[in-house]
Structures are given as C-alpha cells and as structure tokens.
Design a protein around this motif. Structure first.
Motif, short mmCIF file in Angstrom:
data_model
loop_
_atom_site.label_atom_id
_atom_site.label_comp_id
_atom_site.label_asym_id
_atom_site.label_seq_id
_atom_site.Cartn_x
_atom_site.Cartn_y
_atom_site.Cartn_z
N PRO A 290 -14.96 53.06 7.61
CA PRO A 290 -14.24 51.96 8.26
C PRO A 290 -14.87 50.60 7.96
O PRO A 290 -16.08 50.49 7.78
CB PRO A 290 -14.35 52.30 9.75
N PHE A 291 -14.03 49.59 7.94
CA PHE A 291 -14.51 48.20 7.84
C PHE A 291 -14.34 47.54 9.20
O PHE A 291 -13.23 47.46 9.73
CB PHE A 291 -13.72 47.43 6.78
N ILE A 292 -15.45 47.11 9.80
CA ILE A 292 -15.40 46.58 11.17
C ILE A 292 -15.00 45.11 11.19
O ILE A 292 -14.23 44.67 12.05
CB ILE A 292 -16.76 46.78 11.85
N GLY A 293 -15.50 44.31 10.24
CA GLY A 293 -15.11 42.92 10.22
C GLY A 293 -16.15 42.02 9.58
O GLY A 293 -17.18 42.48 9.07
N GLN A 294 -15.86 40.72 9.62
CA GLN A 294 -16.71 39.71 8.99
C GLN A 294 -17.40 38.85 10.05
O GLN A 294 -16.82 38.53 11.08
CB GLN A 294 -15.88 38.80 8.09
N MET A 295 -18.64 38.48 9.75
CA MET A 295 -19.38 37.53 10.58
C MET A 295 -19.64 36.29 9.73
O MET A 295 -20.15 36.40 8.61
CB MET A 295 -20.70 38.14 11.05
N PRO A 296 -19.28 35.10 10.22
CA PRO A 296 -19.49 33.88 9.43
C PRO A 296 -20.93 33.41 9.47
O PRO A 296 -21.74 33.87 10.28
CB PRO A 296 -18.58 32.88 10.13
N LEU A 297 -21.24 32.51 8.57
CA LEU A 297 -22.47 31.71 8.68
C LEU A 297 -22.21 30.69 9.78
O LEU A 297 -21.39 29.79 9.61
CB LEU A 297 -22.77 30.99 7.37
N ASP A 298 -22.88 30.84 10.92
CA ASP A 298 -22.57 30.01 12.08
C ASP A 298 -23.83 29.27 12.54
O ASP A 298 -24.74 29.88 13.08
CB ASP A 298 -22.04 30.88 13.21
N PRO A 299 -23.89 27.95 12.31
CA PRO A 299 -25.06 27.18 12.75
C PRO A 299 -25.33 27.30 14.25
O PRO A 299 -26.49 27.26 14.68
CB PRO A 299 -24.70 25.74 12.38
N ALA A 300 -24.27 27.48 15.04
CA ALA A 300 -24.45 27.62 16.49
C ALA A 300 -25.20 28.90 16.81
O ALA A 300 -26.07 28.94 17.70
CB ALA A 300 -23.09 27.61 17.19
N LEU A 301 -24.88 29.97 16.09
CA LEU A 301 -25.57 31.24 16.30
C LEU A 301 -27.03 31.13 15.87
O LEU A 301 -27.93 31.64 16.55
CB LEU A 301 -24.88 32.36 15.52
#
Length: 328
Positions: A290-301
């Motif tokens: 399965p492919f769960i999803g994408q996580m962005p490059l997030d400066p806030a994180l």
C-alpha cells in the motif's frame, strides 16, 4: 465497605511520580485484598527507587484515605518479572533503506497520530548511534530505574520514550559502538524497560538492512513495517531493498510513506518538487504494497521539531498513518 473493584479503580489513577504516568498504565498494581478490618495492597517495585516507593506509598495512602473506615491499610512492594508487567499489543517498525529520508520524523508522527486517537503509545528508539526522537519531543531528562527495570521518559502528551540519548549525561556525546553492542542495547530496551500497558509500540530503526534492523525484526514481535523514502531514483532503489528484507523476514508491510515530496509556497499557491516528481504510488504498486501518502518539506514542522513540539503538528497525513497502522 468498598469492594476490590472500587479500590482498584481508585488506585489505578494514582500518579507514579518517578514514571510520569499512573499505576494502571504501568500495570504495577498486582493484588488488592479487602477485609472488614484491613485493605492489603501489593505493588510491583519494578523501576522504583527507595525514594520513589516511599512517595508512591504516600500517594496510595492519600487516595484510599476517604474510603478507609475502621480498616487499616497494608502496602507491600513485591518483585514481579517484567514479562508479567509488560503488555504491548502491537509493535510497528519504521525503516528505510538509507539515512536522511526522515524515518525518525515519520516515527514520531506515527506515535503522535496514534496518541491523539486515545491509544497508549511508546517509542523504542533503536537508532542507537543517531537518536533524534528525544529532541523532537522535548525530552531531556535522564532515564531512571532500579535493578529490576528502566522507566521510560514521558512526553508532554503522554508517549513513553526510550532512547540512548536519554542515557547520556550530555545528549551531544557520540555513541561509538560496534554492531553486537548495538544489538544488545536494542534487546535491553525491549526486555529491561517497564513499558506497562501499551496499545502500540513504534520502533525507530536505524537506516539500512544490517545488524540493528535484523535484531529488531528477529527479536521483537513486529506487527507491521512502514518504509520511508524520498522522491529520488537512488532512494527508491534502496527502499525496494528495505521492502525486500521485510518480505524475506516474513514481516507484513503496512505501506510506503514518501517524505519531502514537495515544498508548498503559499504566496504562489504552488508546490515545488525539490527532489523531482514523486513516484510513490507507482513504486508501491510495482512492489505490491500500500501507498499511505506524501509528507511535504514543511518549515513549520522543522521548527516544531527543533523546539521539541512535534506533538503540536497538524497535517492530513497523520490521519492516514493512524488509519493504516490501525488496520494492520
């Protein structure tokens, strides 16, 4: 006169100061006997120093004071094997074929997502020489315990954490160990820690498919594996190796997570694919997981992790992670 069930309910909520959590979650309350003239309580002493036991004794006396009539209260500490105290329902491993793809970040987010749904969660940081989990959760106190057990450190949100960084006097000190010693430490984190009652343990594996990963997959009752990668051809190739290892070890794959997939620029209402176009769904389909999803490059994180506030992060992928793990 109070019943045994009523006494257990009261005592289950008593705070164990040394552990930062309650008796029920540590599974330390072993026996309760209610008689007309006395109430006898037996508590496991695992992980508790003499001072900690005395403090807990006082807390128990205070909690039961309103229900004691003419009864006396007897409190006895007993030695109980950790295998009888630890009840971990599911163990989820997070792995990657190489370093630098954000595996520890996804480990932390998985724990946060599960914790928000009311599950009791722990993180075993098996990335012995490169631990970063405590930093993300703002945990800087040292692990304590006694000759029977080690007590995990609790995050602000109530996630149990064990990591080599929490054993060091200075968290900046390097851990320079060979493979056998690393494997031994991972086993100790599983065998010698008072995890108590956990719905999920999330294990942050070191990168690669060598000794440490092998130790976890062989020694721990793994329920499922998440594989983390970034949208680069080289990384995708190495992710295939990680999936291959899991399959050879006959461990179920929960799914793939594509990290650093894009950078969102709100001012331009645009997504920039910093490392190239993602092929997560194609990769997952080609290897049959399965492919769960994408996580962005997030400066806030990144800022939240630097400040030890990962538990404040909000993103739709957290819901997808929780759903995928819950289904496994």
């Amino acid at each position: 006169m109070s019943t045994e069930a009523e006494i257990r309910e009261i005592l289950g909520k008593v705070k164990v100061a040394a552990a930062g959590t309650i008796l029920a979650e540590l599974n330390l309350l072993r026996e309760v006997t209610v008689q007309p003239d006395k109430i006898a309580v037996k508590v496991a002493s695992a992980g508790l120093s003499e001072d900690s036991r005395q403090i807990l004794r006082q807390e128990i006396e205070l909690a039961l004071k309103p229900v004691l009539k003419k009864q006396t209260l007897e409190i006895e500490y007993i030695t109980v094997p950790l295998k009888d105290l630890n009840r971990v329902k599911k163990v989820v491993a997070v792995m990657s074929g190489k370093g630098g793809v954000g595996k520890s970040l996804i480990t932390g987010l998985c724990a946060v997502a599960l914790n928000r749904q009311g599950y009791r969660v722990g993180i075993l940081d098996a990335d012995i020489t490169g631990s970063s989990i405590p930093k993300m959760f703002g945990a800087n106190q040292k692990i304590i315990g006694n000759e029977e057990a080690i007590l995990p450190v609790q995050s602000r949100g109530g996630i149990s954490l064990v990591s080599t960084s929490l054993l060091l006097t200075n968290q900046d000190d390097a851990v320079i160990w060979r493979g056998p010693l690393i494997s031994k430490m991972i086993n100790q984190f599983w065998d010698d820690v008072l995890w108590g009652e956990l719905d999920y343990m999330v294990v942050d594996l070191p990168p690669g498919t060598s000794d440490a990963a092998l130790t976890v997959l062989q020694a721990l009752p793994i329920s499922g594996i998440l594989v983390v990668f970034t949208p680069q051809g080289l990384v995708e190739m190495v992710a295939r190796k990680a999936v291959s290892m899991a399959k050879k070890m006959e461990k179920p794959i929960i799914g793939l997570v594509e990290n650093m997939a894009y950078l969102k620029v709100p001012e331009l209402d645009k997504k920039i694919e910093v490392f190239g176009a993602g092929h997560g769904e194609e990769l997952a389909k080609s290897i049959g997981v399965p492919f769960i999803g994408q996580m962005p490059l997030d400066p806030a994180l990144a800022a939240l992790c630097d400040n030890g506030d990962i538990e404040k992060y909000q993103h739709p992928l957290l819901d997808e992670l929780e759903k995928a793990i819950s289904r496994s």
